[in-house]
Design a protein around this motif. Structure first.
Motif, mmCIF file in Angstrom:
data_model
loop_
_atom_site.group_PDB
_atom_site.id
_atom_site.type_symbol
_atom_site.label_atom_id
_atom_site.label_comp_id
_atom_site.label_asym_id
_atom_site.label_seq_id
_atom_site.Cartn_x
_atom_site.Cartn_y
_atom_site.Cartn_z
ATOM 1 N N VAL A 88 -7.954 2.474 -2.265
ATOM 2 C CA VAL A 88 -8.581 1.838 -1.098
ATOM 3 C C VAL A 88 -8.831 2.843 0.018
ATOM 4 O O VAL A 88 -9.047 2.444 1.170
ATOM 5 C CB VAL A 88 -7.706 0.666 -0.596
ATOM 6 N N THR A 89 -8.795 4.101 -0.327
ATOM 7 C CA THR A 89 -8.987 5.129 0.703
ATOM 8 C C THR A 89 -10.313 4.950 1.410
ATOM 9 O O THR A 89 -10.379 4.884 2.655
ATOM 10 C CB THR A 89 -8.901 6.530 0.066
ATOM 11 N N GLU A 118 0.792 5.787 -0.314
ATOM 12 C CA GLU A 118 -0.024 6.992 -0.193
ATOM 13 C C GLU A 118 0.429 7.990 -1.238
ATOM 14 O O GLU A 118 1.624 8.263 -1.398
ATOM 15 C CB GLU A 118 0.124 7.577 1.212
ATOM 16 N N LEU A 178 -4.945 6.618 -0.530
ATOM 17 C CA LEU A 178 -4.254 5.365 -0.235
ATOM 18 C C LEU A 178 -4.515 4.387 -1.379
ATOM 19 O O LEU A 178 -5.671 4.136 -1.735
ATOM 20 C CB LEU A 178 -4.765 4.784 1.080
ATOM 21 N N ASP A 221 -7.849 -8.829 11.726
ATOM 22 C CA ASP A 221 -7.388 -7.687 10.941
ATOM 23 C C ASP A 221 -6.298 -6.917 11.678
ATOM 24 O O ASP A 221 -5.284 -6.529 11.085
ATOM 25 C CB ASP A 221 -8.578 -6.778 10.628
ATOM 26 N N GLU A 251 -13.437 0.620 7.015
ATOM 27 C CA GLU A 251 -12.984 -0.373 7.988
ATOM 28 C C GLU A 251 -12.822 0.253 9.366
ATOM 29 O O GLU A 251 -13.200 -0.333 10.383
ATOM 30 C CB GLU A 251 -11.663 -0.997 7.523
ATOM 31 N N LYS A 252 -12.262 1.472 9.414
ATOM 32 C CA LYS A 252 -12.095 2.151 10.702
ATOM 33 C C LYS A 252 -13.441 2.505 11.311
ATOM 34 O O LYS A 252 -13.643 2.407 12.530
ATOM 35 C CB LYS A 252 -11.245 3.409 10.520
ATOM 36 N N GLU A 300 -3.685 0.520 -3.100
ATOM 37 C CA GLU A 300 -3.172 -0.840 -2.958
ATOM 38 C C GLU A 300 -2.549 -1.237 -4.290
ATOM 39 O O GLU A 300 -3.245 -1.427 -5.281
ATOM 40 C CB GLU A 300 -4.311 -1.789 -2.595
ATOM 41 N N LYS A 320 -2.342 -6.398 10.616
ATOM 42 C CA LYS A 320 -1.725 -5.070 10.482
ATOM 43 C C LYS A 320 -0.434 -4.972 11.275
ATOM 44 O O LYS A 320 0.508 -4.282 10.872
ATOM 45 C CB LYS A 320 -2.710 -3.996 10.961
ATOM 46 N N GLU A 325 0.841 -1.190 0.000
ATOM 47 C CA GLU A 325 0.000 0.000 0.000
ATOM 48 C C GLU A 325 0.875 1.238 0.000
ATOM 49 O O GLU A 325 1.892 1.294 0.708
ATOM 50 C CB GLU A 325 -0.930 0.013 1.222
ATOM 51 N N ARG A 345 -10.487 1.738 3.555
ATOM 52 C CA ARG A 345 -9.801 1.823 4.853
ATOM 53 C C ARG A 345 -10.594 2.695 5.827
ATOM 54 O O ARG A 345 -10.690 2.391 7.015
ATOM 55 C CB ARG A 345 -8.383 2.374 4.670
ATOM 56 N N ASN A 402 -1.543 4.300 14.461
ATOM 57 C CA ASN A 402 -0.385 3.418 14.302
ATOM 58 C C ASN A 402 0.760 3.799 15.234
ATOM 59 O O ASN A 402 1.885 3.337 15.065
ATOM 60 C CB ASN A 402 0.104 3.461 12.843
#
Length: 674
Positions: free
Chosen positions: A435-436, A405, A410, A640, A442-443, A412, A644, A403, A439, A520
């Motif tokens: 995939v912005t 940026e 973002l 997941d 997902e958050k 992939e 990560k 991935e 993601r 992160n």
């Protein structure tokens, strides 16, 4: 095309059969059917016939030299036909006896069955009583007249003339069917007929050319008599058998076929006549014409096939070219219609093709991109790190993914090696997927699940907060009553208020920490304290279901780790363990460090997981709980987050005995020194 080839092949087969049939007719005077029939050995029936019948008897005239005659000197029956019969006797493996007689008597003997075979011209009249074999030799019939007799030039001039003819000869049948008014004088043989001509008792003699020519020489009368140039006919001579002897005819034909293959008659002819006066039919021209015709037909067929093949091939090539053109356009349309960014790179990292989506992102036309080196788009393809995903794909010949940026989005990036027929990777397809939003979603899902967990903990947390609030209220009441009268009670009340406020604050901090969006960032934490804080959030539910916790961890173990991700992992594992023990049990959490990784196991004594569900428990929205009691996202989030962090998760379970999840997480290098 296949049908056409079938018809042409069938036509070629028919032509080949016709050619073979005609060739056999020219060479051996038989057709294809007779060839297969005569080329075989004598059958059992034929051998039995020969054994039963005994010797074959040949009867013919005794004075027709050089064909057949009785030699005045040694009284032996000799001649061309006699030599041929000797060869036929050897070929058949049986004796052929000869019986010379007057010609007319020979015909009568054959009709009565007193003899078995006789050579003659075949005719329609004779076919009524005889069967005819394949031809054995050819000869002409001629007219012999005095040289000073000019009124006869051909057979039509024989009308009203005196003509000497051997009794029973085929020439009589021929003349009767073509000329009328002939005055015949029948003789026993040719010599008697020539003597009548020499005595001028007849005007002409008709008969077989070899015999008449022989007597002209032997009688030395060629100065006075001549053979007319135009022959009466030229026909084949055959061996005749009685009408009833079909088996004998088959035997004779097989012998004749084998003698023809050996060219026996030509050798006999050279013995008696020399090469200049053949009695065998020369078929060289016919064979040559037949061969030329056959090869010409083959060339025509081959030319037609070649033309048809070329035409069909051209049509097929045009069709395939059109299909390729349409397919290429369809592929390009599909390629350009994809929303993913697509690039094809050669081995020297030059761009050979891109889709429209890539052009839109780069705000450039294809013509300005194709042929350029990918270094010009280094930031988009590699995200400015030192790892070149494209060169890695060329080297490994495997698919790679990462991935990156770019411009606040973002992507992939996935690379696919493109192999040629030899298996060499000469090009690489790069696919970049935005995939912005995925993601972000997902958050959001993760945060929603956390909020659901917070809702599940709300009752327990409310109880936990209500307890210190009750203490504060009671302590406040005591302060009001004893603020001046009893300093000791006031002091204790104030201490209780401080402790209760601190406890409530800690509970609220736990809730806020859990509900915060993941990041992160790495933080150093005390693992024992961290695990206990997570367990504390579920304390009320555990007490309600009589669940005993057992946390095993070095109190001094500290790690630099992604706290938010670890929090999600533990809270979901503990929540699942509690749900698995509705009637109570033991929840054991063990944590230890193993050089470059930390291992956390979460074990319950609940109802366990069926083995058939092992492959599905980490799928999103998969749950075995009753409706309304689970979202199916807990273990998906655990999996997941572990991925990560670059870790692994293992699960072992036994139905009705419990389940253990083991999470192994890698540690950064700075952890290894702690």
């Amino acid at each position: 095309m296949k049908k056409r080839i079938f018809y042409v092949s069938f036509f070629f087969l028919v032509i080949s059969i016709i050619f073979i049939n005609e060739y056999l007719a020219v060479e051996y005077n038989i057709n294809l059917y007779e060839f297969f029939r005569n080329s075989t050995r004598l059958t059992l029936e034929e051998r039995e016939w020969l054994q039963r019948h005994g010797d074959i008897v040949y009867g013919a005239d005794n004075n027709s030299p050089p064909l057949r005659y009785v030699d005045p000197g040694n009284k032996q029956y000799r001649g061309v036909v006699i030599d041929y019969l000797s060869a036929l006797s050897i070929e058949l493996g049986t004796d052929i006896k000869v019986k010379p007689m007057v010609w007319d008597d020979a015909l009568k003997s054959l009709t009565k069955g007193e003899t078995d075979i006789c050579d003659m011209y075949p005719s329609e009249e004779r076919s009524k009583v005889y069967l005819f074999s394949h031809p054995i030799y050819y000869q002409r019939a001629v007219i012999l007249v005095p040289k000073d007799y000019t009124t006869i030039t051909n057979y039509k001039d024989l009308k009203n003339k005196r003509v000497a003819v051997q009794k029973g000869d085929y020439v009589l049948e021929f003349l009767n069917s073509n000329v009328t008014g002939v005055d015949y004088t029948f003789t026993a043989d040719y010599l008697e007929a020539l003597n009548l001509l020499r005595a001028r008792e007849v005007d002409a003699v008709v008969g077989d050319e070899p015999v008449i020519s022989y007597f002209i020489e032997s009688l030395n009368i060629k100065e006075d008599f001549m053979i007319l140039e135009e022959p009466l006919y030229e026909r084949e001579n055959v061996l005749s058998v009685p009408k009833s002897e079909k088996v004998l005819l088959n035997i004779i034909n097989k012998g004749i076929y084998n003698l023809n293959k050996k060219d026996t008659m030509s050798k006999i002819q050279q013995k008696w006549f020399g090469i200049s006066t053949p009695i065998t039919k020369s078929n060289s021209n016919e064979k040559m014409s037949l061969i030329i015709a056959f090869f010409s037909m083959n060339i025509m067929i081959a030319s037609y096939l070649f033309y048809t093949w070329n035409k069909e091939l051209k049509r097929e090539v045009d069709k395939r070219t059109e299909e390729l053109y349409v397919s290429r356009n369809d592929l390009q349309t599909t390629f350009d219609g994809l929303t993913h960014l697509m690039i094809v790179l050669n081995k020297d990292c030059t761009i050979s093709s891109v889709n429209q989506s890539f052009c839109n992102v780069m705000e450039m036309d294809k013509e300005n991109i194709i042929g350029k080196n990918c270094f010009k788009y280094f930031e988009l393809l590699t995200n400015n790190d030192n790892e070149c995903l494209i060169r890695k794909t060329f080297a490994s010949k495997r698919q790679n993914q990462k991935e990156i940026e770019y411009q606040n989005k973002l992507y992939e990036v996935t690379t696919f090696p493109l192999e040629d027929k030899q298996g060499n990777v000469n090009r690489v397809l790069v696919m970049m997927k935005d995939v912005t939003q995925i993601r972000i979603s997902e958050k959001q899902i993760l945060h929603s699940n956390k909020m659901a967990a917070v809702g599940q903990l709300a009752a327990g947390v409310a109880h936990e907060i209500r307890n210190p609030l009750g203490v504060i209220r009671n302590s406040s009441y005591l302060l009001k009553k004893n603020i001046n009268s009893n300093p000791e009670i006031s002091k204790k009340s104030i201490e209780m208020i401080d402790k209760s406020v601190e406890r409530a604050s800690n509970i609220i901090d736990n809730l806020l920490n859990f509900s915060r969006l993941s990041s992160n960032n790495l933080s150093e934490i005390n693992m024992l304290q961290f695990i206990k804080n997570i367990v504390e959030l579920n304390k009320k539910a555990m007490m309600k279901q009589s669940i005993i916790e057992n946390v095993i961890c070095d109190p001094f173990l500290k790690c630099c780790i992604n706290v938010e991700s670890l929090k999600h992992i533990l809270i979901n594992l503990i929540s699942n363990a509690i749900d698995a023990m509705p009637s109570g049990g033991i929840l054991s959490i063990e944590c230890h460090k193993d050089y470059d990784k930390i291992s956390i196991s979460c074990t319950d004594t609940g109802y366990g997981i069926d083995k058939k569900d092992f492959d599905k428990i980490f799928n999103p929205f998969y749950t075995t709980k009753e409706p309304g009691k689970g979202t199916g996202l807990g273990l998906f989030i655990v999996y997941d987050e572990v991925q990560k962090m670059g870790g692994t998760i293992e699960v072992t379970s036994t139905l009705d005995h419990g389940t253990t999840f083991i999470v192994n997480l890698p540690l950064k290098e700075e952890n290894n020194d702690r």
